[in-house]
Design a protein around this motif. Structure first.
Motif, PDB file in Angstrom:
ATOM      1  N   LEU A  32      -8.157  31.836  -0.957  1.00 29.10           N
ATOM      2  CA  LEU A  32      -7.621  33.070  -0.407  1.00 29.10           C
ATOM      3  C   LEU A  32      -7.121  32.882   1.025  1.00 29.10           C
ATOM      4  CD1 LEU A  32     -10.238  35.608  -1.800  1.00 29.10           C
ATOM      5  CD2 LEU A  32      -7.807  35.525  -2.367  1.00 29.10           C
ATOM      6  N   ALA A  33      -7.845  32.110   1.831  1.00 26.82           N
ATOM      7  CA  ALA A  33      -7.433  31.892   3.217  1.00 26.82           C
ATOM      8  C   ALA A  33      -6.073  31.196   3.274  1.00 26.82           C
ATOM      9  CB  ALA A  33      -8.489  31.063   3.944  1.00 26.82           C
ATOM     10  N   TRP A  34      -5.877  30.194   2.426  1.00 35.33           N
ATOM     11  CA  TRP A  34      -4.603  29.481   2.386  1.00 35.33           C
ATOM     12  C   TRP A  34      -3.485  30.419   1.955  1.00 35.33           C
ATOM     13  CZ3 TRP A  34      -0.533  27.939  -0.634  1.00 35.33           C
ATOM     14  CH2 TRP A  34       0.169  26.812  -0.206  1.00 35.33           C
ATOM     15  N   ALA A  35      -3.762  31.256   0.942  1.00 35.64           N
ATOM     16  CA  ALA A  35      -2.748  32.180   0.433  1.00 35.64           C
ATOM     17  C   ALA A  35      -2.383  33.234   1.472  1.00 35.64           C
ATOM     18  CB  ALA A  35      -3.257  32.855  -0.842  1.00 35.64           C
ATOM     19  N   VAL A  36      -3.374  33.723   2.223  1.00 35.99           N
ATOM     20  CA  VAL A  36      -3.114  34.732   3.259  1.00 35.99           C
ATOM     21  C   VAL A  36      -2.178  34.172   4.318  1.00 35.99           C
ATOM     22  CG1 VAL A  36      -4.134  36.004   5.180  1.00 35.99           C
ATOM     23  CG2 VAL A  36      -5.240  36.049   2.964  1.00 35.99           C
ATOM     24  N   GLY A  37      -2.466  32.955   4.791  1.00 28.94           N
ATOM     25  CA  GLY A  37      -1.650  32.352   5.834  1.00 28.94           C
ATOM     26  C   GLY A  37      -0.203  32.166   5.417  1.00 28.94           C
ATOM     27  N   LEU A  38      -0.003  31.651   4.215  1.00 34.38           N
ATOM     28  CA  LEU A  38       1.356  31.384   3.735  1.00 34.38           C
ATOM     29  C   LEU A  38       2.132  32.678   3.511  1.00 34.38           C
ATOM     30  CD1 LEU A  38       3.330  29.196   2.861  1.00 34.38           C
ATOM     31  CD2 LEU A  38       2.373  29.328   0.557  1.00 34.38           C
ATOM     32  N   THR A  39       1.469  33.654   2.900  1.00 27.33           N
ATOM     33  CA  THR A  39       2.143  34.921   2.601  1.00 27.33           C
ATOM     34  C   THR A  39       2.480  35.688   3.864  1.00 27.33           C
ATOM     35  OG1 THR A  39       0.904  35.070   0.520  1.00 27.33           O
ATOM     36  CG2 THR A  39       1.961  37.074   1.301  1.00 27.33           C
ATOM     37  N   LEU A  40       1.551  35.736   4.807  1.00 25.02           N
ATOM     38  CA  LEU A  40       1.768  36.497   6.036  1.00 25.02           C
ATOM     39  C   LEU A  40       2.905  35.902   6.856  1.00 25.02           C
ATOM     40  CD1 LEU A  40       0.634  38.931   7.528  1.00 25.02           C
ATOM     41  CD2 LEU A  40      -0.903  37.392   8.746  1.00 25.02           C
ATOM     42  N   THR A  41       3.004  34.590   6.858  1.00 22.32           N
ATOM     43  CA  THR A  41       4.065  33.930   7.621  1.00 22.32           C
ATOM     44  C   THR A  41       5.446  34.334   7.125  1.00 22.32           C
ATOM     45  OG1 THR A  41       2.659  32.017   8.094  1.00 22.32           O
ATOM     46  CG2 THR A  41       5.043  31.709   8.281  1.00 22.32           C
ATOM     47  N   PHE A  42       5.621  34.305   5.795  1.00 23.65           N
ATOM     48  CA  PHE A  42       6.941  34.620   5.258  1.00 23.65           C
ATOM     49  C   PHE A  42       7.202  36.119   5.201  1.00 23.65           C
ATOM     50  CE2 PHE A  42      10.138  35.197   1.926  1.00 23.65           C
ATOM     51  CZ  PHE A  42      11.130  34.348   2.422  1.00 23.65           C
ATOM     52  N   ALA A  43       6.139  36.931   5.145  1.00 27.45           N
ATOM     53  CA  ALA A  43       6.319  38.379   5.068  1.00 27.45           C
ATOM     54  C   ALA A  43       7.132  38.892   6.247  1.00 27.45           C
ATOM     55  CB  ALA A  43       4.967  39.083   5.020  1.00 27.45           C
ATOM     56  N   GLY A  44       6.808  38.413   7.459  1.00 25.24           N
ATOM     57  CA  GLY A  44       7.538  38.858   8.646  1.00 25.24           C
ATOM     58  C   GLY A  44       9.009  38.502   8.576  1.00 25.24           C
ATOM     59  N   VAL A  45       9.302  37.293   8.091  1.00 29.43           N
ATOM     60  CA  VAL A  45      10.690  36.845   7.978  1.00 29.43           C
ATOM     61  C   VAL A  45      11.456  37.728   7.005  1.00 29.43           C
ATOM     62  CG1 VAL A  45      12.180  34.940   7.257  1.00 29.43           C
ATOM     63  CG2 VAL A  45      10.073  34.474   8.535  1.00 29.43           C
ATOM     64  N   GLU A  46      10.855  38.024   5.878  1.00 25.58           N
ATOM     65  CA  GLU A  46      11.556  38.767   4.831  1.00 25.58           C
ATOM     66  C   GLU A  46      11.736  40.234   5.189  1.00 25.58           C
ATOM     67  OE1 GLU A  46      11.818  38.289   0.074  1.00 25.58           O
ATOM     68  OE2 GLU A  46       9.822  38.622   0.896  1.00 25.58           O
ATOM     69  N   VAL A  47      10.793  40.820   5.901  1.00 23.70           N
ATOM     70  CA  VAL A  47      10.935  42.221   6.321  1.00 23.70           C
ATOM     71  C   VAL A  47      12.175  42.369   7.204  1.00 23.70           C
ATOM     72  CG1 VAL A  47       9.967  44.019   7.790  1.00 23.70           C
ATOM     73  CG2 VAL A  47       8.518  42.887   6.123  1.00 23.70           C
ATOM     74  N   VAL A  48      12.306  41.498   8.194  1.00 25.08           N
ATOM     75  CA  VAL A  48      13.456  41.554   9.102  1.00 25.08           C
ATOM     76  C   VAL A  48      14.763  41.320   8.345  1.00 25.08           C
ATOM     77  CG1 VAL A  48      14.565  40.482  11.095  1.00 25.08           C
ATOM     78  CG2 VAL A  48      12.089  40.830  11.081  1.00 25.08           C
TER      79      VAL A  48
END
Length: 305
Positions: A29-45
């Motif tokens: 879960l920790a690995w998945a959180v880090g990867l998802t959160l990183t790209f989430a910001g990029v995709e929102v913008v």
């Protein structure tokens, strides 16, 4: 050592379940959180810059994915805590609670996307197809990696609820990619809300399933793989048992069934042997290890042993 630890102790012959979860999926879960959160910001913008509902909905999924994965990770950390004087059963239900909250959040996301898709289908808006396709392609790769990581933990209801979010986002990435390609080559703007609507409807079934499963657990329902009436019949079929009443079967934590009830017997002197036979039967036939039974003389309900 906790002052009440002896009260929670399981001695020889007791159930093996220790009322706390192992850290089986913390790293996942920790690995998945880090990867998802990183790209989430990029995709929102990128989603708002391209004015694409398909990409915005995918970005919304990514944000809720990061939140749901974070909630799942927090629940796993809570579930590791040992039982206390206030929570004698431990914190195993944190998994089901997190899964239920994630399901509710997903319903809200689906509702917003359906509403916005209906509006945009009636009034199409200009979308930058090339930007949508490029960002969606990267998002698809990220979602595939996260889904592969989460799929390694098939036992946790909590992790499976988070996986539903990620699979939904994967579908959203595919939809956004297709929408971007179609818009770039044909200029048909309605493909954007149309695919968003389709993805949301596909997600609805999985989301409802997670809500049903976690809600059933939180309501202390009988586990799906256990037949309540069959358990009662099998108990009354044990030699030395006259009848059974006040019987309850539930999951203390996902995959950890427990049983309590009252057993009427003709002779209390033979109760230890009868109880041993009952415990062996329940474990072998129904997978129930955590058993608490009160013996009573047949015809004299209410007389405790």
């Amino acid at each position: 050592m906790n002052a009440t630890s002896h009260l929670h102790a399981h001695l020889k012959g007791d159930a093996k379940y220790k009322h706390q979860r192992a850290d089986r999926s913390l790293a996942i879960l920790a690995w998945a959180v880090g990867l998802t959160l990183t790209f989430a910001g990029v995709e929102v913008v990128a989603g708002f810059m391209a004015n694409s509902l398909a990409l915005i909905s995918d970005a919304g999924h990514m944000v809720t994915d990061a939140a749901s994965l974070g909630l799942a990770l927090f629940a796993q950390l809570i579930a590791k805590r040992p039982p206390s004087s206030r929570y004698s059963f431990g914190f195993g239900r944190a998994e089901a609670l997190a899964a239920f909250i994630n399901g509710l959040v997903m319903l809200l996301v689906i509702g917003w996307i359906v509403f916005e898709a209906a509006h945009r289908f009636a009034q199409p808006q200009a979308v930058q197809g090339g930007t949508v396709a490029g960002v969606a392609a990267i998002g698809l790769v990220v979602n595939v990696l996260v889904a592969l990581v989460l799929s390694k933990d098939r036992e946790s209801m909590n992790t499976r609820a988070a996986l539903v979010h990620v699979l939904g986002d994967m579908l959203g990435s595919v939809a956004a990619l297709l929408a971007g390609i179609v818009i770039y080559y044909t200029g048909w703007m309605r493909i954007d809300p149309l695919l968003s609507l389709l993805v949301s409807l596909l997600l609805l079934k999985s989301t409802v399933g997670i809500l049903r499963e976690s809600g059933h657990h939180l309501m202390e329902g009988v586990p799906d793989d256990i037949d309540y009436e069959e358990v009662g019949d099998d108990l009354e079929g044990v030699e030395g048992v006259s009848s059974v009443h006040d019987l309850h079967v539930w999951d203390m934590a996902p995959g950890q069934p427990a049983l309590i009830g009252h057993v009427e017997v003709p002779d209390l002197q033979h109760w230890p042997a009868t109880l041993k036979a009952i415990r062996a039967m329940l474990l072998e036939k129904h997978g129930i290890d955590h058993v608490t039974l009160q013996a009573e003389l047949a015809g004299k309900q209410g007389r405790p042993q």
